[in-house]
Design a protein around this motif. Structure first.
Motif, PDB file in Angstrom:
ATOM      1  N   GLY A 528       0.770  -1.229   0.000  1.00 18.97           N
ATOM      2  CA  GLY A 528       0.000   0.000   0.000  1.00 18.97           C
ATOM      3  C   GLY A 528       0.800   1.277   0.000  1.00 18.97           C
ATOM      4  N   ILE A 529       0.562   2.083  -1.019  1.00 23.63           N
ATOM      5  CA  ILE A 529       1.099   3.445  -1.070  1.00 23.63           C
ATOM      6  C   ILE A 529      -0.024   4.362  -1.549  1.00 23.63           C
ATOM      7  CG2 ILE A 529       3.520   2.854  -1.450  1.00 23.63           C
ATOM      8  CD1 ILE A 529       3.082   3.212  -4.412  1.00 23.63           C
ATOM      9  N   THR A 553     -11.705  19.952 -10.213  1.00 28.51           N
ATOM     10  CA  THR A 553     -12.675  19.965  -9.111  1.00 28.51           C
ATOM     11  C   THR A 553     -13.595  18.749  -9.106  1.00 28.51           C
ATOM     12  OG1 THR A 553     -14.213  21.259 -10.458  1.00 28.51           O
ATOM     13  CG2 THR A 553     -12.684  22.478  -9.028  1.00 28.51           C
ATOM     14  N   ASP A 554     -13.543  17.937 -10.152  1.00 31.95           N
ATOM     15  CA  ASP A 554     -14.470  16.801 -10.258  1.00 31.95           C
ATOM     16  C   ASP A 554     -13.727  15.494 -10.505  1.00 31.95           C
ATOM     17  OD1 ASP A 554     -13.606  17.471 -12.751  1.00 31.95           O
ATOM     18  OD2 ASP A 554     -15.594  17.620 -13.672  1.00 31.95           O
ATOM     19  N   GLY A 555     -12.488  15.394  -9.969  1.00 32.81           N
ATOM     20  CA  GLY A 555     -11.699  14.179 -10.140  1.00 32.81           C
ATOM     21  C   GLY A 555     -11.898  13.206  -8.996  1.00 32.81           C
ATOM     22  N   PRO A 556     -11.033  12.218  -8.888  1.00 36.11           N
ATOM     23  CA  PRO A 556     -11.165  11.200  -7.844  1.00 36.11           C
ATOM     24  C   PRO A 556     -10.620  11.673  -6.506  1.00 36.11           C
ATOM     25  CG  PRO A 556      -9.241  10.734  -9.181  1.00 36.11           C
ATOM     26  CD  PRO A 556      -9.909  11.938  -9.809  1.00 36.11           C
ATOM     27  N   GLU A 557     -10.891  10.890  -5.464  1.00 37.01           N
ATOM     28  CA  GLU A 557     -10.282  11.117  -4.160  1.00 37.01           C
ATOM     29  C   GLU A 557      -8.851  10.563  -4.177  1.00 37.01           C
ATOM     30  OE1 GLU A 557     -12.220  12.773  -1.890  1.00 37.01           O
ATOM     31  OE2 GLU A 557     -13.619  12.813  -3.591  1.00 37.01           O
ATOM     32  N   THR A 558      -8.128  10.751  -3.090  1.00 37.44           N
ATOM     33  CA  THR A 558      -6.811  10.116  -2.953  1.00 37.44           C
ATOM     34  C   THR A 558      -6.994   8.601  -3.004  1.00 37.44           C
ATOM     35  OG1 THR A 558      -5.895  11.918  -1.638  1.00 37.44           O
ATOM     36  CG2 THR A 558      -4.820   9.774  -1.442  1.00 37.44           C
ATOM     37  N   GLY A 559      -6.233   7.951  -3.861  1.00 36.77           N
ATOM     38  CA  GLY A 559      -6.371   6.511  -4.042  1.00 36.77           C
ATOM     39  C   GLY A 559      -5.253   5.736  -3.372  1.00 36.77           C
ATOM     40  N   ARG A 560      -5.216   4.434  -3.675  1.00 40.24           N
ATOM     41  CA  ARG A 560      -4.193   3.558  -3.115  1.00 40.24           C
ATOM     42  C   ARG A 560      -3.682   2.616  -4.203  1.00 40.24           C
ATOM     43  NH1 ARG A 560      -1.544   4.021   1.451  1.00 40.24           N
ATOM     44  NH2 ARG A 560      -2.021   2.044   2.456  1.00 40.24           N
ATOM     45  N   VAL A 561      -2.412   2.230  -4.070  1.00 38.55           N
ATOM     46  CA  VAL A 561      -1.773   1.281  -4.984  1.00 38.55           C
ATOM     47  C   VAL A 561      -1.104   0.215  -4.136  1.00 38.55           C
ATOM     48  CG1 VAL A 561      -0.056   0.988  -6.813  1.00 38.55           C
ATOM     49  CG2 VAL A 561      -1.378   3.094  -6.688  1.00 38.55           C
ATOM     50  N   ASP A 587      -3.895 -15.491  -5.364  1.00 40.56           N
ATOM     51  CA  ASP A 587      -4.387 -15.388  -3.985  1.00 40.56           C
ATOM     52  C   ASP A 587      -3.486 -14.494  -3.135  1.00 40.56           C
ATOM     53  OD1 ASP A 587      -6.501 -17.012  -4.600  1.00 40.56           O
ATOM     54  OD2 ASP A 587      -5.601 -18.845  -3.783  1.00 40.56           O
ATOM     55  N   GLU A 588      -2.156 -14.656  -3.278  1.00 39.81           N
ATOM     56  CA  GLU A 588      -1.230 -13.870  -2.465  1.00 39.81           C
ATOM     57  C   GLU A 588      -1.419 -12.377  -2.723  1.00 39.81           C
ATOM     58  OE1 GLU A 588       3.622 -13.394  -1.842  1.00 39.81           O
ATOM     59  OE2 GLU A 588       2.799 -13.983  -3.792  1.00 39.81           O
ATOM     60  N   VAL A 589      -1.578 -12.013  -4.007  1.00 43.37           N
ATOM     61  CA  VAL A 589      -1.771 -10.610  -4.359  1.00 43.37           C
ATOM     62  C   VAL A 589      -3.115 -10.120  -3.840  1.00 43.37           C
ATOM     63  CG1 VAL A 589      -2.016  -8.993  -6.294  1.00 43.37           C
ATOM     64  CG2 VAL A 589      -0.265 -10.781  -6.366  1.00 43.37           C
ATOM     65  N   PHE A 590      -4.129 -10.939  -3.969  1.00 43.85           N
ATOM     66  CA  PHE A 590      -5.458 -10.529  -3.504  1.00 43.85           C
ATOM     67  C   PHE A 590      -5.475 -10.301  -1.993  1.00 43.85           C
ATOM     68  CE2 PHE A 590      -9.697 -11.609  -1.833  1.00 43.85           C
ATOM     69  CZ  PHE A 590     -10.399 -10.558  -2.401  1.00 43.85           C
ATOM     70  N   ARG A 591      -4.801 -11.183  -1.245  1.00 42.75           N
ATOM     71  CA  ARG A 591      -4.763 -11.004   0.213  1.00 42.75           C
ATOM     72  C   ARG A 591      -4.084  -9.684   0.576  1.00 42.75           C
ATOM     73  NH1 ARG A 591      -3.796 -16.677   0.171  1.00 42.75           N
ATOM     74  NH2 ARG A 591      -1.547 -16.325   0.170  1.00 42.75           N
ATOM     75  N   ALA A 592      -3.034  -9.346  -0.152  1.00 46.66           N
ATOM     76  CA  ALA A 592      -2.361  -8.067   0.106  1.00 46.66           C
ATOM     77  C   ALA A 592      -3.281  -6.893  -0.211  1.00 46.66           C
ATOM     78  CB  ALA A 592      -1.080  -7.975  -0.724  1.00 46.66           C
ATOM     79  N   CYS A 593      -4.093  -7.028  -1.264  1.00 48.75           N
ATOM     80  CA  CYS A 593      -5.044  -5.967  -1.612  1.00 48.75           C
ATOM     81  C   CYS A 593      -6.058  -5.748  -0.495  1.00 48.75           C
ATOM     82  CB  CYS A 593      -5.768  -6.314  -2.912  1.00 48.75           C
ATOM     83  SG  CYS A 593      -4.724  -6.263  -4.384  1.00 48.75           S
ATOM     84  N   THR A 594      -6.489  -6.826   0.127  1.00 50.25           N
ATOM     85  CA  THR A 594      -7.465  -6.679   1.212  1.00 50.25           C
ATOM     86  C   THR A 594      -6.848  -5.952   2.412  1.00 50.25           C
ATOM     87  OG1 THR A 594      -6.928  -8.847   2.181  1.00 50.25           O
ATOM     88  CG2 THR A 594      -8.653  -8.782   0.498  1.00 50.25           C
ATOM     89  N   ILE A 595      -5.532  -6.161   2.622  1.00 48.52           N
ATOM     90  CA  ILE A 595      -4.851  -5.452   3.709  1.00 48.52           C
ATOM     91  C   ILE A 595      -4.816  -3.955   3.405  1.00 48.52           C
ATOM     92  CG2 ILE A 595      -2.633  -5.132   4.869  1.00 48.52           C
ATOM     93  CD1 ILE A 595      -2.118  -8.129   4.418  1.00 48.52           C
ATOM     94  N   VAL A 596      -4.510  -3.614   2.148  1.00 42.54           N
ATOM     95  CA  VAL A 596      -4.464  -2.204   1.751  1.00 42.54           C
ATOM     96  C   VAL A 596      -5.817  -1.546   1.968  1.00 42.54           C
ATOM     97  CG1 VAL A 596      -4.085  -0.603  -0.169  1.00 42.54           C
ATOM     98  CG2 VAL A 596      -2.609  -2.600   0.090  1.00 42.54           C
ATOM     99  N   LEU A 597      -6.892  -2.237   1.562  1.00 43.10           N
ATOM    100  CA  LEU A 597      -8.229  -1.663   1.729  1.00 43.10           C
ATOM    101  C   LEU A 597      -8.623  -1.565   3.200  1.00 43.10           C
ATOM    102  CD1 LEU A 597      -8.327  -2.133  -1.360  1.00 43.10           C
ATOM    103  CD2 LEU A 597     -10.721  -2.802  -1.073  1.00 43.10           C
ATOM    104  N   GLU A 599      -6.665  -0.969   5.669  1.00 44.86           N
ATOM    105  CA  GLU A 599      -5.918   0.111   6.318  1.00 44.86           C
ATOM    106  C   GLU A 599      -6.151   1.460   5.651  1.00 44.86           C
ATOM    107  OE1 GLU A 599      -1.890  -1.220   6.227  1.00 44.86           O
ATOM    108  OE2 GLU A 599      -2.183  -2.748   7.786  1.00 44.86           O
ATOM    109  N   TRP A 600      -7.006   1.505   4.661  1.00 39.49           N
ATOM    110  CA  TRP A 600      -7.275   2.743   3.924  1.00 39.49           C
ATOM    111  C   TRP A 600      -8.070   3.708   4.815  1.00 39.49           C
ATOM    112  CZ3 TRP A 600      -8.739   2.322  -1.929  1.00 39.49           C
ATOM    113  CH2 TRP A 600      -8.750   3.598  -2.519  1.00 39.49           C
ATOM    114  N   ASP A 601      -7.516   4.876   4.990  1.00 37.56           N
ATOM    115  CA  ASP A 601      -8.156   5.869   5.863  1.00 37.56           C
ATOM    116  C   ASP A 601      -9.102   6.750   5.040  1.00 37.56           C
ATOM    117  OD1 ASP A 601      -8.790   7.374   8.075  1.00 37.56           O
ATOM    118  OD2 ASP A 601      -7.041   8.693   7.883  1.00 37.56           O
ATOM    119  N   TRP A 602     -10.146   6.137   4.488  1.00 32.01           N
ATOM    120  CA  TRP A 602     -11.079   6.904   3.660  1.00 32.01           C
ATOM    121  C   TRP A 602     -12.126   7.624   4.512  1.00 32.01           C
ATOM    122  CZ3 TRP A 602     -11.384   1.651   1.028  1.00 32.01           C
ATOM    123  CH2 TRP A 602     -11.959   0.708   1.865  1.00 32.01           C
ATOM    124  N   ALA A 603     -12.643   8.696   3.958  1.00 35.81           N
ATOM    125  CA  ALA A 603     -13.664   9.467   4.674  1.00 35.81           C
ATOM    126  C   ALA A 603     -14.963   8.681   4.763  1.00 35.81           C
ATOM    127  CB  ALA A 603     -13.900  10.805   3.962  1.00 35.81           C
TER     128      ALA A 603
END
Length: 714
Positions: A528-529, A553-561, A587-597, A599-603
């Motif tokens: 996650g970055i 003014t109508d773009g995306p929020e801060t995202g994650r990679v 599976d390994e990549v997907f599990r890492a994606c779930t960790i990123v989501l 820990e995502w500090d979204w509003a």
């Protein structure tokens, strides 16, 4: 004709015999020896080739090219020559120098010999007027200028002609940059040919470099003049102990370095191939108790100076650097140079390792190559000089009367800013464009795309890359291998240095502690970055028929990679995933994606998932979005499909990319979704795809767009 003199590799610092001095030059030689002692200490004595060069410049007013190893004393030649010429009433010496670090070191060296030196570069703009005044008053012996200054309109038109008329000596430092064939060719350096052509016949010229093979020597010598004196000496460095340590896994290489770093002598430099790798490595080494710091092309100039001082004063064990720390950094007692990843050329490799052991009996030089090196080389090769139709589009966009700034020109061509600037500089030197106040003008002069030349360069680069691969696997003496790549005139084939791992048979133990390896892998594997949203529309979109400007003014929020392709952790797994055949997300990549989501500090948590249409990785992207929807209990909106009539989007330039992606998708009605939408892609580079898709989705009723991608290049 080009005269060639090679220094006897057995000659070191020695006293001058009576026969060595030319008639009438004895007093001058004594003055030169005195100045050298002021510069380098009471025990210093001129090398024979140093005196030959000084005499050629000061007495004969010749043009000379000095190719000598780092630490030989090339700067002593031009500082002593500058002082002697000033004593004869000649004008100041002009030194074209490529790096701020080099300028700082040279000014310090000059002061020790009583030489008054000043610099004009991008880091001291506020001092330029004062320096110009000091030059006019005759108070400066040496002026160091960056090559970029030579093409600054004010400097080129107002300052440069006077310098050319009054100069006592012109010096081109790191002269291999002049040559297309050199390992660090720079378009701005080609402007030097114009400077030299404007010099009077009485103005001597000196070019110096530590790294040039026969082809570069011939090219540079020809550019300097028709009767250039070439002085080449042996490139052997008796202090350097070369070795190659082959460890396939990048994380294991990092763990090996962490374990061995404290055993390396003194302080030194650890080179990485990318900015991300430099920061990753510095982070890991610091966490394991080593005092290191990252140093890259993105480091602030003021911080760079502080980091250089820290290394000079042995306040850090190492700087973890990209090639930004190379030419001109002068630390005689540098104890080691380690490469985590191989440079693409033996010549550039030798230039970097030559920083070590200049004033010590022993310095360790270690190469830790990786299988990913070739992919990094390929990336850098891909941003070389563009194809003819793109270059001609630049010429076609320019006016011959009304200048265009680089920013205004960028939307009109399919080049990003850095590549556009490089093309303009080359075209400027070729006479097809001219830089003026306010931007660039076309000259109307005919211009020919030299296809044969660029193809030759491409072949040469490929040969250099293969030579670097061969260096890693050779069983012969490694120093002999490098010296042969540089066509060292002092090399006797079949000789052995007796110091490298091949000569001694001593091999490094590649074992690492399992616990430490696991700790480092965990640290590098932190997924996650942040993905910062684009904040400003590129200039000139109106010229492409797009009425967008100013702040977005109508773009995306801060995202994650999930990770960078260039880093030492996830880069090693994401790169083969994206380079290989399209397949469902592992599976390994997907599990890492779930960790990123997680820990995502979204509003606000997303309520739905949408996959971006992909022409290359549809299965990977769609499977990732579907699995995220399932595990997160989100509404699966399927795929945001591109319009079938849309041509492939290939533009690298921001404005052209925005134009190509404007209203590019078939957008469903999203007013009933309610809540943010997680927008998923496999790879994000410029950020414009997410920006343009988010804008279109929000116009279709989406509350907010949260971009998420598996990888970003850097």
């Amino acid at each position: 004709m080009v005269g060639v003199t090679s220094a006897d590799p057995n000659i070191s610092d020695l006293e001058l015999s009576d026969a060595a001095a030319q008639p009438g030059a004895g007093g001058l030689r004594e003055d030169a020896e005195r100045l050298l002692r002021e510069l380098a200490g009471p025990a210093a004595r001129l090398r024979e080739d140093q005196w030959v060069a000084i005499e050629a410049l000061v007495v004969q007013r010749r043009r000379a090219l000095v190719v000598q190893r780092t630490g030989w004393g090339k700067s002593a030649v031009y500082f002593i020559s500058a002082k002697l010429l000033r004593a004869q009433g000649r004008g100041p010496t002009v030194i074209v120098s490529p790096l701020l670090a080099l300028m700082r070191n040279q000014v310090s060296s000059a002061e020790r010999a009583g030489v008054v030196a000043a610099t004009i570069n991008s880091g001291n703009v506020t001092e330029w007027d004062e320096i110009h005044a000091r030059m006019a008053a005759g108070d400066v012996d040496v002026l160091l200028v960056s090559p970029e200054r030579l093409n600054n309109p004010d400097f080129r038109d107002s300052v440069l002609p006077k310098l050319a008329a009054d100069a006592g000596l012109v010096v081109i430092d790191e002269a291999h940059c002049v040559s297309d064939w050199g390992h660090d060719f720079r378009p701005d350096y080609r402007r030097i040919r114009t400077l030299i052509a404007d010099l009077g016949s009485e103005v001597p010229v000196l070019a110096t470099t530590a790294t040039a093979n026969d082809r570069v020597v011939t090219d540079v010598a020809t550019q300097i003049g028709t009767d250039t004196l070439v002085l080449r000496g042996s490139l052997d460095r008796e202090s350097l102990h070369l070795s190659v340590v082959r460890i396939p896994d990048a994380v294991q290489r990092t763990a090996w370095l962490s374990k061995r770093l404290h055993e390396l002598p003194g302080s030194g430099i650890v080179y990485a191939l990318t900015v991300a790798a430099a920061h990753d490595l510095a982070d890991v080494l610091n966490s394991h108790g080593h005092h290191v710091a990252a140093y890259t092309g993105q480091t602030d100039p003021t911080e760079r100076e502080a980091l250089e001082a820290a290394l000079l004063n042995n306040e850090v064990k190492a700087l973890i650097a990209t090639s930004a720390l190379g030419m001109g950094f002068d630390k005689p007692d540098l104890g080691f140079v380690v490469h985590l990843g191989a440079p693409s050329s033996p010549i550039s490799y030798y230039q970097q390792v030559g920083r070590a052991g200049r004033g010590t009996e022993r310095a360790e030089v270690v190469l830790l190559p990786g299988h990913e090196d070739r992919q990094i080389w390929s990336y850098f090769a891909s941003v070389a000089f563009p194809r003819e139709h793109i270059v001609r589009s630049v010429l076609a966009a320019l006016d011959t009367e009304r200048p265009l700034s680089t920013a205004a020109l960028e939307p009109l061509v399919e080049l990003n800013r850095s590549r556009l600037e490089m093309v303009l500089k080359v075209l400027d030197v070729d006479g097809a464009v001219r830089r003026v106040r306010g931007g660039w003008l076309g000259t109307g002069e005919p211009w020919v795309y030299d296809t044969e030349r660029y193809e030759r360069l491409s072949v040469a680069r490929e040969a250099e890359q293969q030579a670097m691969i061969d260096y890693q696997s050779t069983a012969e003496c490694r120093m002999t291998f490098l010296r042969s790549q540089l066509d060292d005139p002092g090399l006797v084939l079949g000789t052995h240095c007796g110091r490298c791992d091949n000569c001694t048979g001593a091999r490094q133990d590649t074992a690492v502690d399992d616990t430490e390896l696991a700790e480092i892998r965990t640290r590098l594997d932190r997924p996650g970055i942040d993905l910062a949203p684009r904040k400003q529309w590129p200039t000139g979109l109106a010229k492409l028929g797009i009425s967008l400007s100013g702040k977005i003014t109508d773009g995306p929020e801060t995202g994650r990679v999930l990770g960078r392709l260039s880093n030492l952790g996830w880069g090693q797994r994401l790169r083969p995933l994206l380079d290989g055949p399209d397949a469902p997300v592992p599976d390994e990549v997907f599990r890492a994606c779930t960790i990123v989501l997680r820990e995502w500090d979204w509003a606000q948590r997303p309520t739905a998932v949408l996959a971006l249409d992909s022409g290359t990785r549809p299965l990977l992207t769609r499977s990732l979005a579907a699995r995220l929807a399932e595990i997160g209990r989100l509404q699966d909106l399927g795929v945001l499909s591109l319009r079938p009539d849309l041509p492939p989007v290939s533009a690298a330039n921001s404005a052209h990319r925005v134009a190509a992606l404007h209203n590019a998708w078939e957008t469903p009605d999203l007013t009933a979704v309610g809540g943010p939408i997680l927008l998923v892609d496999a790879l994000t580079d410029t950020g414009w795809t997410f920006t343009m898709a988010a804008r279109q989705l929000r116009s279709a009723g989406a509350d907010a767009i949260l971009p998420f991608a598996l990888a970003t290049p850097s």
